[in-house]
Design an enzyme around this catalytic site. Structure first.
Site, PDB file in Angstrom:
ATOM      1  N   VAL A 176       0.835  -1.209   0.000  1.00  0.00           N
ATOM      2  CA  VAL A 176       0.000   0.000   0.000  1.00  0.00           C
ATOM      3  C   VAL A 176       0.872   1.262   0.000  1.00  0.00           C
ATOM      4  O   VAL A 176       0.578   2.230  -0.714  1.00  0.00           O
ATOM      5  CB  VAL A 176      -0.993  -0.005   1.193  1.00  0.00           C
ATOM      6  CG1 VAL A 176      -1.856   1.242   1.182  1.00  0.00           C
ATOM      7  CG2 VAL A 176      -1.872  -1.242   1.138  1.00  0.00           C
ATOM      8  N   GLY A 209     -10.821  -1.021   0.975  1.00  0.00           N
ATOM      9  CA  GLY A 209      -9.897  -0.488  -0.020  1.00  0.00           C
ATOM     10  C   GLY A 209     -10.383   0.790  -0.660  1.00  0.00           C
ATOM     11  O   GLY A 209     -10.485   1.830  -0.001  1.00  0.00           O
ATOM     12  N   GLY A 214      -0.486  -9.334  -3.574  1.00  0.00           N
ATOM     13  CA  GLY A 214      -0.453  -8.248  -2.580  1.00  0.00           C
ATOM     14  C   GLY A 214      -1.814  -7.939  -1.980  1.00  0.00           C
ATOM     15  O   GLY A 214      -2.012  -6.864  -1.421  1.00  0.00           O
ATOM     16  N   GLU A 236      -3.058 -10.165   3.909  1.00  0.00           N
ATOM     17  CA  GLU A 236      -2.262  -9.629   5.006  1.00  0.00           C
ATOM     18  C   GLU A 236      -0.962 -10.424   5.108  1.00  0.00           C
ATOM     19  O   GLU A 236      -0.873 -11.540   4.585  1.00  0.00           O
ATOM     20  CB  GLU A 236      -3.038  -9.772   6.327  1.00  0.00           C
ATOM     21  CG  GLU A 236      -4.351  -9.017   6.378  1.00  0.00           C
ATOM     22  CD  GLU A 236      -4.172  -7.515   6.201  1.00  0.00           C
ATOM     23  OE1 GLU A 236      -3.421  -6.906   6.971  1.00  0.00           O
ATOM     24  OE2 GLU A 236      -4.783  -6.953   5.274  1.00  0.00           O
ATOM     25  N   ASP A 263      -9.912  -9.994   9.639  1.00  0.00           N
ATOM     26  CA  ASP A 263      -9.776  -8.710   8.935  1.00  0.00           C
ATOM     27  C   ASP A 263     -11.162  -8.096   8.694  1.00  0.00           C
ATOM     28  O   ASP A 263     -11.370  -6.897   8.909  1.00  0.00           O
ATOM     29  CB  ASP A 263      -9.025  -8.955   7.618  1.00  0.00           C
ATOM     30  CG  ASP A 263      -8.808  -7.691   6.816  1.00  0.00           C
ATOM     31  OD1 ASP A 263      -7.867  -6.947   7.125  1.00  0.00           O
ATOM     32  OD2 ASP A 263      -9.604  -7.444   5.890  1.00  0.00           O
ATOM     33  N   LYS A 285     -12.781  -4.508  10.294  1.00  0.00           N
ATOM     34  CA  LYS A 285     -13.424  -3.497   9.439  1.00  0.00           C
ATOM     35  C   LYS A 285     -14.875  -3.248   9.880  1.00  0.00           C
ATOM     36  O   LYS A 285     -15.347  -2.114   9.906  1.00  0.00           O
ATOM     37  CB  LYS A 285     -13.371  -3.949   7.976  1.00  0.00           C
ATOM     38  CG  LYS A 285     -11.945  -3.947   7.419  1.00  0.00           C
ATOM     39  CD  LYS A 285     -11.836  -4.686   6.106  1.00  0.00           C
ATOM     40  CE  LYS A 285     -10.433  -4.609   5.529  1.00  0.00           C
ATOM     41  NZ  LYS A 285     -10.205  -5.514   4.397  1.00  0.00           N
ATOM     42  N   GLY A 322      -5.256  -4.393  -2.606  1.00  0.00           N
ATOM     43  CA  GLY A 322      -4.257  -4.101  -3.648  1.00  0.00           C
ATOM     44  C   GLY A 322      -3.653  -2.729  -3.449  1.00  0.00           C
ATOM     45  O   GLY A 322      -4.293  -1.829  -2.872  1.00  0.00           O
TER      46      GLY A 322
END
Ligand code: HSE
Length: 407
Positions: free
Chosen positions: A18, A129, A182, A185, A196, A200, A298
């Protein structure tokens, strides 16, 4: 702190997928008045795509640099991240972070720190994202009218499910591919285990309902135990399996959170959300359903979300946590029933689940399952144990709300 040109002088922590994505996105943005001055990394020996002058291994080179007015935190370790973010806020520097685990664990302290210091913390990149779900929940959706937030919040597990379902690839090779691209995690079990998505979801609950929920109080179950029999079951009945996180009001005063694979029917918006895409359905009393869809993982999609927060800071934007200030905050409850598919191998494993009702049962030597209603309070009670059992859980759309939760 914003200088007189409104220029953001950035100190970046982390230069992984990132961080690097942000660097490229920033280079192509002609409207953002921001520049990266220093990048703090863990491993100075690793080959980097930028000049050595950018890098440091000393956090103080960023935190004590008075010219740097914005810290962007994109590292893996959530406790180190918390330390960096708190220090930056205390020094009056605003922060942009993508660290969902850190945020889910420390939001109460971080909200307090923002109040005390006047510095702002933005984190739209932490959930979904490239989809601007946090800022929209914060700014647009009225708490009283908001009924549910449901969706696929994790790109890697969705990518893996797509590979398994559509391309008949194996679970391990699909996980490896998600890592290579990518999306996953550093520890992919966070993606596959639903953790994850849980972090969130906890963040979305703050901006959607104003409620701070401890992640330990939420039932989470992932796709790590998915087997061929489960896939066959879903296919034969016309479902697609998706790892879904949902926050649902069970009445005006309470709401429930959970993360679990779901048997998704063709008429649901998320049925066609594939690969690393995420999809979030927001349901309200008067507008019914709205659907947000976009790349959830990504470097470039997430980098562009970080960029959006950087630009927002340029204009002085901060989260006001409006739902916490102006509305009555609903109470978190696990006193609800869900209709689930439970696949198990032996009766001992099955015996831990206290079903309220059983609709369908199949017992075989290799494959047994039950479809029935169970209370989330039972599931949360055995949350740790479930992770050690050879079982797979998925829920169905039909809400089986516990009567005691209805007023
Ligand atoms: N590992 C995360 C995902 C990255 O797959 O969704 C974006 O938060």
């Amino acid at each position: 702190m914003i200088n007189k040109n409104n220029k953001q002088i950035i100190g970046l922590f982390g230069f992984g997928v990132v961080g690097e994505g942000l660097f490229h996105v920033l280079k192509h943005s002609h409207t953002t008045n921001a520049t990266i001055k220093k990048i703090c990394i863990l491993d100075p020996k690793k080959e980097r795509s930028l000049s050595k002058d950018y890098f440091t291994i000393e956090a103080a080179d960023i935190l004590d640099d008075k010219e740097i007015n914005l810290v962007v935190e994109l590292i893996n370790d959530s406790e180190d991240a918390f330390h960096i973010v708190s220090q930056a806020l205390r020094k009056g520097k605003s922060v942009v972070s993508g660290n969902k685990k850190m945020l889910a664990a420390h939001l109460p302290e971080l909200i307090q720190l923002q109040k005390e210091t006047g510095a702002a913390l933005l984190y739209d990149a932490s959930a979904c994202g490239s989809i601007p779900v946090i800022r929209n929940l914060e700014e647009y959706y009225d708490n009283d009218l908001l009924l549910s937030i449901t969706g696929i919040l994790n790109g890697s597990s969705n990518f893996v499910l797509s590979k398994i379902f559509n391309e008949k690839k194996s679970y391990p090779e699909s996980v490896k591919e998600a890592q290579r691209l990518g999306f996953a995690e550093a520890d992919p079990s966070l993606d596959m285990g639903g953790w994850d998505s849980l972090y969130k979801l906890v963040i979305l609950a703050v901006h959607g309902f104003g409620a701070l929920v401890n992640p330990d109080d939420v039932f989470v179950s992932g796709i790590a135990n998915l087997q061929a029999n489960d896939i066959r079951f879903a296919r034969e009945k016309g479902y697609r399996l998706k790892l879904v996180a949902q926050a649902t009001k069970v009445n005006g005063k309470r709401f429930n959170l959970m993360v679990m694979p779901k048997m998704v029917t063709e008429d649901e918006y998320i049925y066609n959300v594939e690969n690393e895409y995420n999809g979030v359905i927001i349901e309200g009393s008067f507008y019914e359903k709205q659907f947000m869809f976009g790349k959830g993982a990504g470097g470039h999609p997430t980098g562009s979300s970080v960029l959006s927060d950087i630009t927002a800071r340029m204009h002085g934007y901060r989260y006001e946590y409006k739902k916490r200030k102006y509305f009555s905050i609903p109470e978190h409850t696990n006193d609800v029933k869900v209709k689930v598919y439970l696949r198990f191998k032996n009766l001992l494993d099955f015996s831990h689940f206290e079903f309220e009702e059983i609709e369908e049962k199949l017992s075989g030597r290799e494959y047994s399952y039950v479809i029935g209603s169970i209370k989330l309070s039972n599931l949360i009670h055995i949350r740790k144990l479930i992770q050690t059992l050879d079982v797979f859980l998925a829920f169905f759309e039909e809400p089986a709300v516990n009567e005691s939760a209805i007023t």
